[in-house]
Write a protein that holds these residues in place. Sequence first.
Motif, PDB file in Angstrom:
ATOM      1  N   CYS A  42       0.837  -1.212   0.100  1.00  0.00           N
ATOM      2  CA  CYS A  42      -0.137   0.083  -0.040  1.00  0.00           C
ATOM      3  C   CYS A  42       0.971   1.181  -0.149  1.00  0.00           C
ATOM      4  N   HIS A  43       0.493   2.338  -0.805  1.00  0.00           N
ATOM      5  CA  HIS A  43       1.213   3.673  -0.671  1.00  0.00           C
ATOM      6  C   HIS A  43       1.160   4.122   0.829  1.00  0.00           C
ATOM      7  N   SER A  44       0.475   3.655   1.721  1.00  0.00           N
ATOM      8  CA  SER A  44       0.677   3.939   3.218  1.00  0.00           C
ATOM      9  C   SER A  44       1.840   3.331   3.807  1.00  0.00           C
ATOM     10  N   LEU A 206     -10.442  10.482 -13.112  1.00  0.00           N
ATOM     11  CA  LEU A 206      -9.474  11.700 -13.450  1.00  0.00           C
ATOM     12  C   LEU A 206      -8.162  11.230 -12.825  1.00  0.00           C
ATOM     13  N   SER A 207      -7.266  11.370 -13.897  1.00  0.00           N
ATOM     14  CA  SER A 207      -5.935  10.850 -13.912  1.00  0.00           C
ATOM     15  C   SER A 207      -4.950  11.770 -14.257  1.00  0.00           C
ATOM     16  N   HIS A 208      -3.720  12.091 -13.569  1.00  0.00           N
ATOM     17  CA  HIS A 208      -2.990  12.793 -14.139  1.00  0.00           C
ATOM     18  C   HIS A 208      -1.754  11.873 -15.071  1.00  0.00           C
ATOM     19  N   SER A 209      -1.994  10.734 -15.294  1.00  0.00           N
ATOM     20  CA  SER A 209      -1.469   9.921 -16.240  1.00  0.00           C
ATOM     21  C   SER A 209      -2.172   9.651 -17.453  1.00  0.00           C
ATOM     22  N   PRO A 210      -2.279  10.339 -18.506  1.00  0.00           N
ATOM     23  CA  PRO A 210      -2.904  10.362 -19.900  1.00  0.00           C
ATOM     24  C   PRO A 210      -2.823   8.912 -20.386  1.00  0.00           C
ATOM     25  N   SER A 211      -1.780   8.086 -20.134  1.00  0.00           N
ATOM     26  CA  SER A 211      -1.470   6.908 -20.631  1.00  0.00           C
ATOM     27  C   SER A 211      -2.403   5.855 -20.094  1.00  0.00           C
ATOM     28  N   LYS A 212      -2.863   6.164 -19.016  1.00  0.00           N
ATOM     29  CA  LYS A 212      -4.016   5.142 -18.248  1.00  0.00           C
ATOM     30  C   LYS A 212      -5.350   5.019 -18.871  1.00  0.00           C
ATOM     31  N   ARG A 213      -5.604   5.985 -20.064  1.00  0.00           N
ATOM     32  CA  ARG A 213      -6.969   6.084 -20.486  1.00  0.00           C
ATOM     33  C   ARG A 213      -7.368   4.646 -20.895  1.00  0.00           C
ATOM     34  N   TYR A 338      -2.172  -2.693 -10.449  1.00  0.00           N
ATOM     35  CA  TYR A 338      -2.337  -1.477  -9.984  1.00  0.00           C
ATOM     36  C   TYR A 338      -1.735  -1.727  -8.532  1.00  0.00           C
ATOM     37  N   ARG A 339      -1.569  -2.943  -8.335  1.00  0.00           N
ATOM     38  CA  ARG A 339      -1.134  -3.398  -6.853  1.00  0.00           C
ATOM     39  C   ARG A 339       0.257  -4.183  -6.970  1.00  0.00           C
ATOM     40  N   PHE A 340       1.073  -4.123  -6.316  1.00  0.00           N
ATOM     41  CA  PHE A 340       2.267  -4.883  -5.979  1.00  0.00           C
ATOM     42  C   PHE A 340       1.865  -5.906  -4.900  1.00  0.00           C
TER      43      PHE A 340
HETATM   44  P1  NAP Z   1      -1.060   4.312  -5.669  1.00  0.00           P
HETATM   45  O1  NAP Z   1      -1.038   3.134  -5.841  1.00  0.00           O
HETATM   46  O2  NAP Z   1       0.543   5.037  -5.392  1.00  0.00           O
HETATM   47  O3  NAP Z   1      -1.983   5.356  -6.235  1.00  0.00           O
HETATM   48  C1  NAP Z   1      -2.008   6.692  -6.114  1.00  0.00           C
HETATM   49  C2  NAP Z   1      -2.261   7.411  -7.492  1.00  0.00           C
HETATM   50  O4  NAP Z   1      -2.339   8.877  -7.024  1.00  0.00           O
HETATM   51  C3  NAP Z   1      -1.191   7.155  -8.417  1.00  0.00           C
HETATM   52  O5  NAP Z   1      -1.830   5.874  -9.022  1.00  0.00           O
HETATM   53  C4  NAP Z   1      -1.764   8.254  -9.488  1.00  0.00           C
HETATM   54  O6  NAP Z   1      -2.920   8.231 -10.193  1.00  0.00           O
HETATM   55  C5  NAP Z   1      -1.969   9.537  -8.287  1.00  0.00           C
HETATM   56  N1  NAP Z   1      -0.954  10.433  -7.991  1.00  0.00           N
HETATM   57  C6  NAP Z   1       0.491   9.868  -7.757  1.00  0.00           C
HETATM   58  N2  NAP Z   1       1.088  11.355  -7.627  1.00  0.00           N
HETATM   59  C7  NAP Z   1       0.215  12.123  -8.453  1.00  0.00           C
HETATM   60  C8  NAP Z   1       0.578  13.499  -8.567  1.00  0.00           C
HETATM   61  N3  NAP Z   1       1.864  14.124  -8.491  1.00  0.00           N
HETATM   62  N4  NAP Z   1      -0.490  14.299  -8.958  1.00  0.00           N
HETATM   63  C9  NAP Z   1      -1.506  13.808  -9.046  1.00  0.00           C
HETATM   64  N5  NAP Z   1      -1.850  12.551  -9.036  1.00  0.00           N
HETATM   65  C10 NAP Z   1      -0.983  11.743  -8.484  1.00  0.00           C
HETATM   66  O7  NAP Z   1      -1.324   4.471  -3.887  1.00  0.00           O
HETATM   67  P2  NAP Z   1      -2.601   3.841  -3.035  1.00  0.00           P
HETATM   68  O8  NAP Z   1      -1.887   2.695  -2.394  1.00  0.00           O
HETATM   69  O9  NAP Z   1      -3.863   3.721  -4.114  1.00  0.00           O
HETATM   70  O10 NAP Z   1      -2.987   5.007  -1.891  1.00  0.00           O
HETATM   71  C11 NAP Z   1      -3.377   6.437  -2.371  1.00  0.00           C
HETATM   72  C12 NAP Z   1      -3.394   7.106  -0.888  1.00  0.00           C
HETATM   73  O11 NAP Z   1      -4.517   6.667  -0.287  1.00  0.00           O
HETATM   74  C13 NAP Z   1      -2.064   7.171  -0.300  1.00  0.00           C
HETATM   75  O12 NAP Z   1      -1.806   8.561   0.110  1.00  0.00           O
HETATM   76  C14 NAP Z   1      -2.410   6.268   1.003  1.00  0.00           C
HETATM   77  O13 NAP Z   1      -1.562   6.425   2.190  1.00  0.00           O
HETATM   78  C15 NAP Z   1      -3.857   6.575   1.053  1.00  0.00           C
HETATM   79  N6  NAP Z   1      -4.660   5.603   1.930  1.00  0.00           N
HETATM   80  C16 NAP Z   1      -5.635   5.951   2.694  1.00  0.00           C
HETATM   81  C17 NAP Z   1      -6.436   4.927   3.208  1.00  0.00           C
HETATM   82  C18 NAP Z   1      -7.697   5.338   4.091  1.00  0.00           C
HETATM   83  O14 NAP Z   1      -8.004   4.711   5.188  1.00  0.00           O
HETATM   84  N7  NAP Z   1      -8.072   6.596   3.903  1.00  0.00           N
HETATM   85  C19 NAP Z   1      -6.127   3.631   3.190  1.00  0.00           C
HETATM   86  C20 NAP Z   1      -5.106   3.323   2.234  1.00  0.00           C
HETATM   87  C21 NAP Z   1      -4.210   4.067   1.533  1.00  0.00           C
HETATM   88  P3  NAP Z   1      -2.881   8.757 -11.607  1.00  0.00           P
HETATM   89  O15 NAP Z   1      -1.799   8.251 -12.356  1.00  0.00           O
HETATM   90  O16 NAP Z   1      -3.912   7.968 -12.318  1.00  0.00           O
HETATM   91  O17 NAP Z   1      -2.992   9.939 -11.355  1.00  0.00           O
END
Ligand code: NAP
Length: 349
Positions: A42-44, A206-213, A338-340
Amino acid sequence: MSFPTRAYAAQSSTSPLAQWELDRRALNADDVLIDILFCGVCHSDLHQARDEWGGSIFPMVPGHEIVGKVISVGSEVSKWKVGDTVGVGVFVDSCRTCPQCLAGEEQYCDAGMTGTYNSPARDGSGPTYGGYSTQIVIQQDYIVSIPEGLPLDAAAPLLCAGITTYSPLRYFGVKPGDSVAVVGLGGLGHMGVKFAKAFGAHVTVLSHSPSKREAAMALGADDFLATGDEAVFAENRKKFDLILDTVSADHDLNSYLGLLKLNGTMVLVGLPNPSPVSAFSLIGGRRSLAGSMIGGIRETQEMLNFCAEKGIASDIEVISMDYINTAYERMLKSDIRYRFVIDLASLKA
Ligand code: NAP
Ligand code: ZN
């Protein structure tokens, strides 16, 4: 007697993760010993291993998307038996007495939930250590069952990415015909698309990665907007009933709020450092800005059962434990569909 367990740990916020040995507690009467098969990334995990939220405890063994097999149970365990396939998510304990705990929303425990890692254990025995390890000891009430039919590797991300997107879509009552936007197509975002579609919504990514369309459309999205083009914010004003924001990096919330219809809600689940919100972004459409954190044990089980029934799981790339530092770098570049998911067999070998 506590027992040594092989793991991967960050020794500080600036050191790469490397092999380490931790001590798991001896089983209490109500504890379950789980042999870990898979753990999602997870990104967390990255935010905390690099101390981006502050207060991180080192050494840290991240990992809160855990799937494994029960290999031993304490004498008073009634809910689980050896051989069960189980999951552990973002928390492993809570106070059990506050209104939220009693209502099955332990993640909002008044005294604070105990995180699966990077959290002081309630018995004072030290910090908790997560799923980048071969085995884990969990009190029986903080475990869920992985229903038959779900692939075990692709089920692991449901324990955090899955429940974190399922819960707010349910809570805010997404229903057929609603117009839902998912911002950020990562681990959370792609699950948000799957659930919003399963609930009958019209879904825009809504994505900042146009390649994901194309990939977004293949996931079932109805529409895709590349946010690098400023014009999309003017062209799509007042379009959505609900926006689920999963973005992990700083971005301007005000421009997204303008995309909400009258009475619309934007739910933040992504956790970058907060960006300022202007009242003007909210008042003109009686809009709401909300947040949501994972989900309770009861709802996590409900979500897993829903996934098994509908054939929903995460899209994953399975990696070995020693790939984790590269995986973090690729996650930062949004270079993962989308997930490792770590195959813990690689750490046991
Ligand atoms: P992830 O797989 O890295 O996905 C995050 C997405 O954010 C990326 O795929 C990208 O999508 C977009 N992004 C990244 N950098 C960006 C930038 N500079 N500008 C705009 N968009 C950007 O992460 P994840 O595991 O899904 O987690 C996402 C967030 O949720 C993290 O901050 C994590 O800590 C949080 N989280 C919260 C909870 C909760 O309970 N609320 C639970 C788990 C995780 P695009 O390429 O499509 O733009
Ligand atoms: Zn998570």
